[in-house]
Write an enzyme that holds these catalytic residues in place. Sequence first.
Site, mmCIF file in Angstrom:
data_model
loop_
_atom_site.group_PDB
_atom_site.id
_atom_site.type_symbol
_atom_site.label_atom_id
_atom_site.label_comp_id
_atom_site.label_asym_id
_atom_site.label_seq_id
_atom_site.Cartn_x
_atom_site.Cartn_y
_atom_site.Cartn_z
ATOM 1 N N ARG A 104 0.849 -1.178 0.000
ATOM 2 C CA ARG A 104 0.000 0.000 0.000
ATOM 3 C C ARG A 104 0.887 1.231 0.000
ATOM 4 N NH1 ARG A 104 -4.470 1.284 4.543
ATOM 5 N NH2 ARG A 104 -2.603 1.723 5.746
ATOM 6 N N THR A 108 -0.658 7.578 -1.078
ATOM 7 C CA THR A 108 -1.971 7.503 -1.742
ATOM 8 C C THR A 108 -2.877 6.443 -1.118
ATOM 9 O OG1 THR A 108 -1.242 5.806 -3.294
ATOM 10 C CG2 THR A 108 -0.875 8.106 -3.945
ATOM 11 N N ASP A 200 0.602 -2.507 12.251
ATOM 12 C CA ASP A 200 1.013 -2.987 10.926
ATOM 13 C C ASP A 200 1.261 -4.496 10.987
ATOM 14 O OD1 ASP A 200 2.799 -3.763 8.710
ATOM 15 O OD2 ASP A 200 2.721 -1.630 8.233
ATOM 16 N N ASP A 203 4.737 -5.837 9.623
ATOM 17 C CA ASP A 203 5.852 -5.504 10.516
ATOM 18 C C ASP A 203 5.812 -6.362 11.783
ATOM 19 O OD1 ASP A 203 6.953 -3.632 8.851
ATOM 20 O OD2 ASP A 203 6.015 -1.914 9.825
HETATM 21 C C1 PRP Z 1 -1.141 -4.181 4.636
HETATM 22 C C2 PRP Z 1 -2.010 -5.390 4.847
HETATM 23 C C3 PRP Z 1 -2.888 -5.374 3.624
HETATM 24 C C4 PRP Z 1 -3.057 -3.895 3.383
HETATM 25 C C5 PRP Z 1 -4.425 -3.501 3.889
HETATM 26 O O1 PRP Z 1 -0.134 -4.463 3.735
HETATM 27 O O2 PRP Z 1 -1.309 -6.590 4.981
HETATM 28 O O3 PRP Z 1 -2.323 -5.994 2.496
HETATM 29 O O4 PRP Z 1 -2.047 -3.217 4.112
HETATM 30 O O5 PRP Z 1 -4.683 -2.176 3.586
HETATM 31 P P1 PRP Z 1 -5.800 -1.742 2.526
HETATM 32 O O6 PRP Z 1 -7.020 -2.563 2.818
HETATM 33 O O7 PRP Z 1 -5.975 -0.287 2.826
HETATM 34 O O8 PRP Z 1 -5.249 -1.980 1.152
HETATM 35 P P2 PRP Z 1 1.102 -3.472 3.471
HETATM 36 O O9 PRP Z 1 0.823 -2.579 2.322
HETATM 37 O O10 PRP Z 1 1.491 -2.807 4.755
HETATM 38 O O11 PRP Z 1 2.231 -4.455 2.970
HETATM 39 P P3 PRP Z 1 2.975 -5.621 3.767
HETATM 40 O O12 PRP Z 1 1.992 -6.761 3.959
HETATM 41 O O13 PRP Z 1 4.065 -5.984 2.834
HETATM 42 O O14 PRP Z 1 3.474 -5.080 5.082
HETATM 43 N N1 URA Z 2 -2.371 -2.473 7.093
HETATM 44 C C1 URA Z 2 -2.044 -2.934 8.311
HETATM 45 O O1 URA Z 2 -1.135 -3.786 8.446
HETATM 46 N N2 URA Z 2 -2.714 -2.466 9.384
HETATM 47 C C2 URA Z 2 -3.700 -1.550 9.264
HETATM 48 O O2 URA Z 2 -4.301 -1.170 10.291
HETATM 49 C C3 URA Z 2 -4.025 -1.073 7.982
HETATM 50 C C4 URA Z 2 -3.339 -1.560 6.913
#
Ligand code: PRP
Ligand code: URA
Length: 209
Positions: A104, A108, A200, A203
């Site tokens: 994400r 944006t 997150d 993380d």
């Molecule tokens: C997080 C999570 C989802 C997304 C959710 O991923 O694991 O994929 O955000 O957010 P949304 O519904 O607003 O799209 P992130 O982009 O942090 O990537 P990661 O899993 O690699 O940490």
């Molecule tokens: N992605 C995450 O990992 N946590 C949130 O709360 C939103 C997006």
Amino acid sequence: MSKVTVFEHPLIKHKLTILRKIETGSKDFRELVNEISTMMAFEVTRDLPVREIEIETPIEKTTGYEIAGKKQALVPILRAGLGMVDGILEVLPAAKVGHIGLYRDPETLKPVEYYCKLPVDISEREIYVLDPMLATGGSSSAAITFLKEKGCKSIKLVNIIAAPEGIELVQRNHPDVDIFVAGLDKKLNEHGYIMPGLGDAGDRLFGTK
Ligand code: PRP
Ligand code: URA
């Protein structure tokens, strides 16, 4: 309109509460995501068709059941979706696993695709898209659109925590996709994080913060 199932099982509520706590470290976080995913798998697979088969026990012949119909595929959204795979494979060991890499954009909040590897027969399979977090819904919705473009017809979405905003977006874009969540939270904050959420997920799973 698609169906949304929110899990009310006491074991899931208990484990989800520990998962949310700020002091829960990566090792426990991974184990909890794994366990919650296994428990969710029972409900997510409730409508799998079965067929009768004749078997013989040490005592006598009888009629049993085996899973029939489409084969299954798990499609975790990288990275955090990876944490849900092993728990679901515990109950669906024959499922194939495809991967879609999305992150994400922090400015944006839109999903950016960076990786995709799917089983060759993905369009023939019953698909479970896995991501612990459904926040704005952008990532899950984009992954589902992508799978539909590959010809997939039967898709379910499995998230551990969802915000109402994410559910609304997925239902609007994909009214045919049922959604399963362990916890339905209040709303998003101004940074697009789920409140109260768990922070997150990627993380916390991988210890990158
Ligand atoms: C997080 C999570 C989802 C997304 C959710 O991923 O694991 O994929 O955000 O957010 P949304 O519904 O607003 O799209 P992130 O982009 O942090 O990537 P990661 O899993 O690699 O940490
Ligand atoms: N992605 C995450 O990992 N946590 C949130 O709360 C939103 C997006």
